[in-house]
Scaffold this motif. Structure first.
Motif, PDB file in Angstrom:
ATOM      1  N   ALA A   1      -0.540  20.966  -2.468  1.00  0.00           N
ATOM      2  CA  ALA A   1       0.065  19.535  -2.841  1.00  0.00           C
ATOM      3  C   ALA A   1       1.107  19.775  -2.522  1.00  0.00           C
ATOM      4  N   GLU A   2       1.982  20.462  -1.962  1.00  0.00           N
ATOM      5  CA  GLU A   2       3.298  20.340  -1.535  1.00  0.00           C
ATOM      6  C   GLU A   2       3.359  20.421  -0.153  1.00  0.00           C
ATOM      7  N   ARG A   3       2.520  20.880   0.399  1.00  0.00           N
ATOM      8  CA  ARG A   3       1.933  20.822   1.943  1.00  0.00           C
ATOM      9  C   ARG A   3       1.209  19.602   2.978  1.00  0.00           C
ATOM     10  N   THR A   4       0.470  18.594   1.399  1.00  0.00           N
ATOM     11  CA  THR A   4       0.188  17.780   1.895  1.00  0.00           C
ATOM     12  C   THR A   4       0.588  16.134   1.644  1.00  0.00           C
TER      13      THR A   4
ATOM     14  N   GLY B   1      -7.012  33.663 -13.051  1.00  0.00           N
ATOM     15  CA  GLY B   1      -6.306  35.008 -12.944  1.00  0.00           C
ATOM     16  C   GLY B   1      -7.094  34.946 -11.394  1.00  0.00           C
ATOM     17  N   ALA B   2      -7.625  33.538 -10.473  1.00  0.00           N
ATOM     18  CA  ALA B   2      -7.641  33.416  -8.931  1.00  0.00           C
ATOM     19  C   ALA B   2      -6.714  33.457  -8.273  1.00  0.00           C
ATOM     20  N   GLY B   3      -6.234  32.726  -8.544  1.00  0.00           N
ATOM     21  CA  GLY B   3      -4.886  31.608  -8.381  1.00  0.00           C
ATOM     22  C   GLY B   3      -4.947  30.241  -7.768  1.00  0.00           C
ATOM     23  N   LYS B   4      -6.332  29.583  -8.805  1.00  0.00           N
ATOM     24  CA  LYS B   4      -5.939  28.242  -8.816  1.00  0.00           C
ATOM     25  C   LYS B   4      -4.802  27.851  -8.066  1.00  0.00           C
ATOM     26  N   THR B   5      -3.583  27.627  -9.617  1.00  0.00           N
ATOM     27  CA  THR B   5      -2.786  26.786 -10.061  1.00  0.00           C
ATOM     28  C   THR B   5      -2.006  27.485  -8.892  1.00  0.00           C
ATOM     29  N   ASN B   6      -1.730  28.197  -8.042  1.00  0.00           N
ATOM     30  CA  ASN B   6      -0.194  28.530  -7.228  1.00  0.00           C
ATOM     31  C   ASN B   6      -1.437  28.013  -5.569  1.00  0.00           C
ATOM     32  N   THR B   7      -2.254  28.517  -5.618  1.00  0.00           N
ATOM     33  CA  THR B   7      -3.261  27.688  -4.528  1.00  0.00           C
ATOM     34  C   THR B   7      -3.097  26.143  -4.252  1.00  0.00           C
TER      35      THR B   7
ATOM     36  N   LEU C   1     -11.174  14.414 -21.508  1.00  0.00           N
ATOM     37  CA  LEU C   1     -10.355  14.618 -19.877  1.00  0.00           C
ATOM     38  C   LEU C   1     -11.146  14.041 -18.756  1.00  0.00           C
ATOM     39  N   CYS C   2     -12.567  13.281 -18.589  1.00  0.00           N
ATOM     40  CA  CYS C   2     -12.862  12.903 -17.697  1.00  0.00           C
ATOM     41  C   CYS C   2     -12.388  11.177 -17.609  1.00  0.00           C
ATOM     42  N   ASP C   3     -12.493  10.867 -19.118  1.00  0.00           N
ATOM     43  CA  ASP C   3     -11.699   9.742 -18.981  1.00  0.00           C
ATOM     44  C   ASP C   3     -10.100   9.444 -18.679  1.00  0.00           C
ATOM     45  N   VAL C   4      -9.710  10.619 -19.086  1.00  0.00           N
ATOM     46  CA  VAL C   4      -7.888  11.011 -18.321  1.00  0.00           C
ATOM     47  C   VAL C   4      -7.827  10.655 -17.563  1.00  0.00           C
ATOM     48  N   LEU C   5      -8.704  11.607 -16.215  1.00  0.00           N
ATOM     49  CA  LEU C   5      -9.027  12.511 -14.701  1.00  0.00           C
ATOM     50  C   LEU C   5      -9.311  10.152 -14.002  1.00  0.00           C
ATOM     51  N   GLU C   6     -10.233  10.111 -14.469  1.00  0.00           N
ATOM     52  CA  GLU C   6     -11.156   8.686 -13.546  1.00  0.00           C
ATOM     53  C   GLU C   6      -9.887   7.814 -13.117  1.00  0.00           C
ATOM     54  N   PRO C   7      -9.059   7.041 -13.799  1.00  0.00           N
ATOM     55  CA  PRO C   7      -8.231   6.432 -13.418  1.00  0.00           C
ATOM     56  C   PRO C   7      -7.496   7.222 -11.418  1.00  0.00           C
ATOM     57  N   MET C   8      -6.853   8.091 -11.853  1.00  0.00           N
ATOM     58  CA  MET C   8      -6.391   8.990 -10.982  1.00  0.00           C
ATOM     59  C   MET C   8      -7.165   9.571  -9.521  1.00  0.00           C
ATOM     60  N   MET C   9      -7.832  10.018 -10.138  1.00  0.00           N
ATOM     61  CA  MET C   9      -9.418  10.150  -9.382  1.00  0.00           C
ATOM     62  C   MET C   9      -9.501   9.104  -8.011  1.00  0.00           C
ATOM     63  N   ALA C  10      -9.606   7.742  -9.122  1.00  0.00           N
ATOM     64  CA  ALA C  10      -9.687   6.619  -7.863  1.00  0.00           C
ATOM     65  C   ALA C  10      -8.707   6.173  -7.017  1.00  0.00           C
ATOM     66  N   GLU C  11      -7.635   6.240  -7.659  1.00  0.00           N
ATOM     67  CA  GLU C  11      -6.060   6.211  -6.391  1.00  0.00           C
ATOM     68  C   GLU C  11      -6.458   6.728  -5.674  1.00  0.00           C
ATOM     69  N   GLY C  12      -6.839   8.567  -5.960  1.00  0.00           N
ATOM     70  CA  GLY C  12      -6.918   9.414  -4.732  1.00  0.00           C
ATOM     71  C   GLY C  12      -5.657   9.598  -4.281  1.00  0.00           C
ATOM     72  N   GLY C  13      -5.645  10.905  -3.485  1.00  0.00           N
ATOM     73  CA  GLY C  13      -3.870  12.048  -3.152  1.00  0.00           C
ATOM     74  C   GLY C  13      -4.129  12.534  -4.521  1.00  0.00           C
ATOM     75  N   ASN C  14      -5.181  13.583  -5.278  1.00  0.00           N
ATOM     76  CA  ASN C  14      -4.962  14.585  -5.618  1.00  0.00           C
ATOM     77  C   ASN C  14      -5.878  16.286  -5.729  1.00  0.00           C
ATOM     78  N   VAL C  15      -4.531  17.410  -5.375  1.00  0.00           N
ATOM     79  CA  VAL C  15      -5.380  18.171  -5.444  1.00  0.00           C
ATOM     80  C   VAL C  15      -5.375  18.621  -7.115  1.00  0.00           C
ATOM     81  N   VAL C  16      -6.831  18.685  -7.488  1.00  0.00           N
ATOM     82  CA  VAL C  16      -6.900  19.241  -8.679  1.00  0.00           C
ATOM     83  C   VAL C  16      -7.617  20.440  -9.113  1.00  0.00           C
ATOM     84  N   ASP C  17      -6.514  21.497 -10.640  1.00  0.00           N
ATOM     85  CA  ASP C  17      -7.512  22.561  -9.994  1.00  0.00           C
ATOM     86  C   ASP C  17      -7.768  23.182 -11.796  1.00  0.00           C
ATOM     87  N   PHE C  18      -9.143  23.506 -11.892  1.00  0.00           N
ATOM     88  CA  PHE C  18     -10.263  24.082 -12.842  1.00  0.00           C
ATOM     89  C   PHE C  18     -10.901  24.896 -13.210  1.00  0.00           C
TER      90      PHE C  18
END
Length: 92
Positions: free
Chosen positions: A36-39, A25-31, A73-90
């Motif tokens: 992501a939209e602005r960058t 409820g802190a606003g991670k997804t909205n932030t 989750l790490c197995d799924v995220l690893e290739p995305m993170m290697a690519e770069g360009g992500n805003v991750v909320d967790f």
């Protein structure tokens, strides 16, 4: 003769990864969405990946949520993170 350690591959990522965390409820997804939209980066919502990619060990009735399988989750995220360009909320 001692074995030589392998040299890690050179990182070729040119775009950053940004991690946004906080309590529910802190606003991670909205932030994250706004950043992501602005960058022009990709918004990665871990809670959605947990469901869509099966990165869980099942549903926990007591907590009314999935029990996270961090390795999956790490197995799924690893290739995305290697690519770069992500805003991750967790939230953990």
């Amino acid at each position: 003769m001692a074995a030589m350690a392998e040299t890690p591959p050179t990182m070729t990522r040119t775009r950053p990864n940004i991690l946004i965390t906080g309590t529910p409820g802190a606003g991670k997804t909205n932030t994250s969405s706004m950043v992501a939209e602005r960058t022009g980066l990709r918004h990665v919502e871990c809670s959605e990946l947990v469901k869509s990619e099966g990165c869980h060990e099942g549903w926990d009735e007591g907590f009314q949520s999935y029990t996270l399988d961090e390795d999956k989750l790490c197995d799924v995220l690893e290739p995305m993170m290697a690519e770069g360009g992500n805003v991750v909320d967790f939230h953990r």
